[in-house]
Motif scaffolding. Structure first.
Motif, PDB file in Angstrom:
ATOM      1  N   PHE A 187       0.799  -1.223   0.000  1.00  0.00           N
ATOM      2  CA  PHE A 187       0.000   0.000   0.000  1.00  0.00           C
ATOM      3  C   PHE A 187       0.835   1.278   0.000  1.00  0.00           C
ATOM      4  O   PHE A 187       0.377   2.313  -0.497  1.00  0.00           O
ATOM      5  N   TRP A 188       2.057   1.235   0.547  1.00  0.00           N
ATOM      6  CA  TRP A 188       2.883   2.455   0.543  1.00  0.00           C
ATOM      7  C   TRP A 188       3.742   2.534  -0.717  1.00  0.00           C
ATOM      8  O   TRP A 188       3.754   3.546  -1.403  1.00  0.00           O
ATOM      9  N   GLY A 208       3.504   0.101  -3.215  1.00  0.00           N
ATOM     10  CA  GLY A 208       2.702  -0.424  -4.316  1.00  0.00           C
ATOM     11  C   GLY A 208       3.407  -1.447  -5.187  1.00  0.00           C
ATOM     12  O   GLY A 208       3.115  -1.548  -6.381  1.00  0.00           O
ATOM     13  N   LYS A 209       4.281  -2.259  -4.611  1.00  0.00           N
ATOM     14  CA  LYS A 209       5.048  -3.226  -5.399  1.00  0.00           C
ATOM     15  C   LYS A 209       4.627  -4.674  -5.171  1.00  0.00           C
ATOM     16  O   LYS A 209       5.125  -5.564  -5.852  1.00  0.00           O
ATOM     17  N   ILE A 210       3.752  -4.924  -4.216  1.00  0.00           N
ATOM     18  CA  ILE A 210       3.295  -6.282  -3.943  1.00  0.00           C
ATOM     19  C   ILE A 210       1.823  -6.394  -4.305  1.00  0.00           C
ATOM     20  O   ILE A 210       0.990  -5.627  -3.802  1.00  0.00           O
ATOM     21  N   ARG A 211       1.512  -7.328  -5.181  1.00  0.00           N
ATOM     22  CA  ARG A 211       0.126  -7.633  -5.521  1.00  0.00           C
ATOM     23  C   ARG A 211      -0.217  -9.018  -4.994  1.00  0.00           C
ATOM     24  O   ARG A 211       0.669  -9.810  -4.685  1.00  0.00           O
ATOM     25  N   LEU A 212      -1.498  -9.307  -4.938  1.00  0.00           N
ATOM     26  CA  LEU A 212      -1.924 -10.595  -4.397  1.00  0.00           C
ATOM     27  C   LEU A 212      -1.340 -11.757  -5.193  1.00  0.00           C
ATOM     28  O   LEU A 212      -0.990 -12.793  -4.628  1.00  0.00           O
ATOM     29  N   ARG A 213      -1.227 -11.580  -6.514  1.00  0.00           N
ATOM     30  CA  ARG A 213      -0.694 -12.672  -7.331  1.00  0.00           C
ATOM     31  C   ARG A 213       0.805 -12.888  -7.092  1.00  0.00           C
ATOM     32  O   ARG A 213       1.352 -13.924  -7.484  1.00  0.00           O
ATOM     33  N   ASP A 214       1.469 -11.913  -6.478  1.00  0.00           N
ATOM     34  CA  ASP A 214       2.897 -12.061  -6.200  1.00  0.00           C
ATOM     35  C   ASP A 214       3.168 -12.881  -4.939  1.00  0.00           C
ATOM     36  O   ASP A 214       4.299 -13.338  -4.723  1.00  0.00           O
ATOM     37  N   LEU A 215       2.146 -13.063  -4.090  1.00  0.00           N
ATOM     38  CA  LEU A 215       2.359 -13.714  -2.799  1.00  0.00           C
ATOM     39  C   LEU A 215       2.797 -15.169  -2.952  1.00  0.00           C
ATOM     40  O   LEU A 215       3.586 -15.668  -2.142  1.00  0.00           O
ATOM     41  N   LYS A 216       2.292 -15.842  -3.985  1.00  0.00           N
ATOM     42  CA  LYS A 216       2.661 -17.249  -4.169  1.00  0.00           C
ATOM     43  C   LYS A 216       4.170 -17.389  -4.354  1.00  0.00           C
ATOM     44  O   LYS A 216       4.811 -18.223  -3.687  1.00  0.00           O
ATOM     45  N   ASP A 217       4.753 -16.583  -5.250  1.00  0.00           N
ATOM     46  CA  ASP A 217       6.204 -16.657  -5.478  1.00  0.00           C
ATOM     47  C   ASP A 217       6.984 -16.252  -4.230  1.00  0.00           C
ATOM     48  O   ASP A 217       8.044 -16.823  -3.934  1.00  0.00           O
ATOM     49  N   ILE A 218       6.474 -15.263  -3.480  1.00  0.00           N
ATOM     50  CA  ILE A 218       7.155 -14.823  -2.264  1.00  0.00           C
ATOM     51  C   ILE A 218       7.163 -15.938  -1.225  1.00  0.00           C
ATOM     52  O   ILE A 218       8.181 -16.205  -0.579  1.00  0.00           O
ATOM     53  N   PHE A 219       6.029 -16.616  -1.078  1.00  0.00           N
ATOM     54  CA  PHE A 219       5.954 -17.715  -0.113  1.00  0.00           C
ATOM     55  C   PHE A 219       6.886 -18.859  -0.511  1.00  0.00           C
ATOM     56  O   PHE A 219       7.525 -19.480   0.355  1.00  0.00           O
ATOM     57  N   VAL A 220       6.981 -19.144  -1.799  1.00  0.00           N
ATOM     58  CA  VAL A 220       7.856 -20.217  -2.271  1.00  0.00           C
ATOM     59  C   VAL A 220       9.315 -19.863  -1.989  1.00  0.00           C
ATOM     60  O   VAL A 220      10.096 -20.699  -1.508  1.00  0.00           O
ATOM     61  N   ASP A 221       9.710 -18.619  -2.278  1.00  0.00           N
ATOM     62  CA  ASP A 221      11.088 -18.187  -2.004  1.00  0.00           C
ATOM     63  C   ASP A 221      11.413 -18.287  -0.513  1.00  0.00           C
ATOM     64  O   ASP A 221      12.509 -18.723  -0.129  1.00  0.00           O
TER      65      ASP A 221
END
Length: 283
Positions: free
Chosen positions: A257-258, A260-273
């Motif tokens: 929100f501050w 603006g670089k993380i979207r919901l669709r990005d969470l899957k890759d972040i969790f995997v990393d």
């Protein structure tokens, strides 16, 4: 006995067995060789040590580091560090140390700190003539500050196993962590006089207070993170495990929100990393 164990350890390492497995294997052999150890009790105690609520803080802090990198917090902290000390000789080297000290207060992971800083600073250091070996060694060394400045995953593990106050460990790591960072900057300063490192004697502009204020306008949420996390633990507001959850939530809110670089669709890759980085999830 100890010399036999040491020889076996070196032999297993030399034949190509991963170091982690070598330590586990030789340690198990040494314990099994003790006549007073009951092996069924050893297995029970080992599982009981791992079955710890406090140790849940580890994957949460690793996930917080991944969210920070994806959300732009790490990049903002690197930029702020460059504005703060980049005007000095070897300014990029000093910036990497300063950034390591700040990032340590959020991620709690030496690996996450070094990875986040290296992605941004190493290419820039190479472009400015820094030797690749020097850049890698400096960032790897500065990354170890993450094990000293709270929140530290190493302190969480030690506190959980030794039944020591994690808040007390965190409080005791603040001054030594910043002292290590300061001494690293002293070492970098000494290297500026070395004839084999002429690139470290180059300066880039001068200190400008207006640039620092301008950078603070965008970086203040990232700087506030360590105060919220460490302050909450030391103030008794939440435990170390809950602090890991707070760090994840804070990193996500700031990144989404501050910056603006993380979207919901990005969470899957972040969790995997984050799962790959977590020690017990590695292959």
């Amino acid at each position: 006995m100890i010399w036999v164990m040491l020889g076996l350890l070196l032999a297993t390492m030399l034949i190509g067995i991963p170091i982690l497995l070598c330590i586990a294997l030789i340690g198990f052999i040494g314990i099994a060789a003790e006549p007073g150890v009951v092996m069924p009790m050893f297995a029970q105690k080992s599982f009981a040590q791992l079955d710890s609520y406090t140790l849940l803080a580890l994957p949460f802090f690793i996930l917080a580091g991944a969210l920070m990198t994806a959300g732009g917090m790490s990049e903002q902290l690197v930029d702020f560090s460059r504005v703060l000390v980049g005007h000095l000789k070897a300014g990029l080297a000093h910036a990497s140390v300063v950034c390591s000290m700040i990032l340590s207060g959020v991620s709690g992971s030496s690996t996450a700190d070094a990875s986040a800083i290296a992605q941004v600073l190493v290419p820039t250091m190479k472009q400015n003539g820094y030797k690749a070996g020097f850049a890698a060694a400096l960032i790897a060394t500065a990354g170890t500050i993450g094990a000293i400045i709270p929140p530290s995953m190493t302190m969480v593990v030690y506190g959980a196993i030794a039944q020591v106050s994690i808040g007390g460990l965190f409080l005791g790591g603040i001054l030594p962590g910043f002292l290590v960072g300061f001494l690293l900057m002293v070492v970098v300063k000494i290297y500026t006089y070395h004839p084999d490192y002429p690139e470290l004697r180059v300066t880039h502009g001068s200190f400008e207070f207006q640039k620092v204020l301008s950078s603070l306008k965008s970086v203040w949420p990232a700087l506030l993170g360590p105060l919220v996390i460490v302050g909450g633990i030391l103030g008794g507001i939440f435990t170390a495990t809950e602090a890991g959850v707070v760090a994840c939530l804070y990193a996500y809110l700031v990144g989404a929100f501050w910056y603006g670089k993380i979207r919901l669709r990005d969470l899957k890759d972040i969790f995997v990393d984050a799962a790959i980085t977590t020690p017990w999830c590695r292959r």
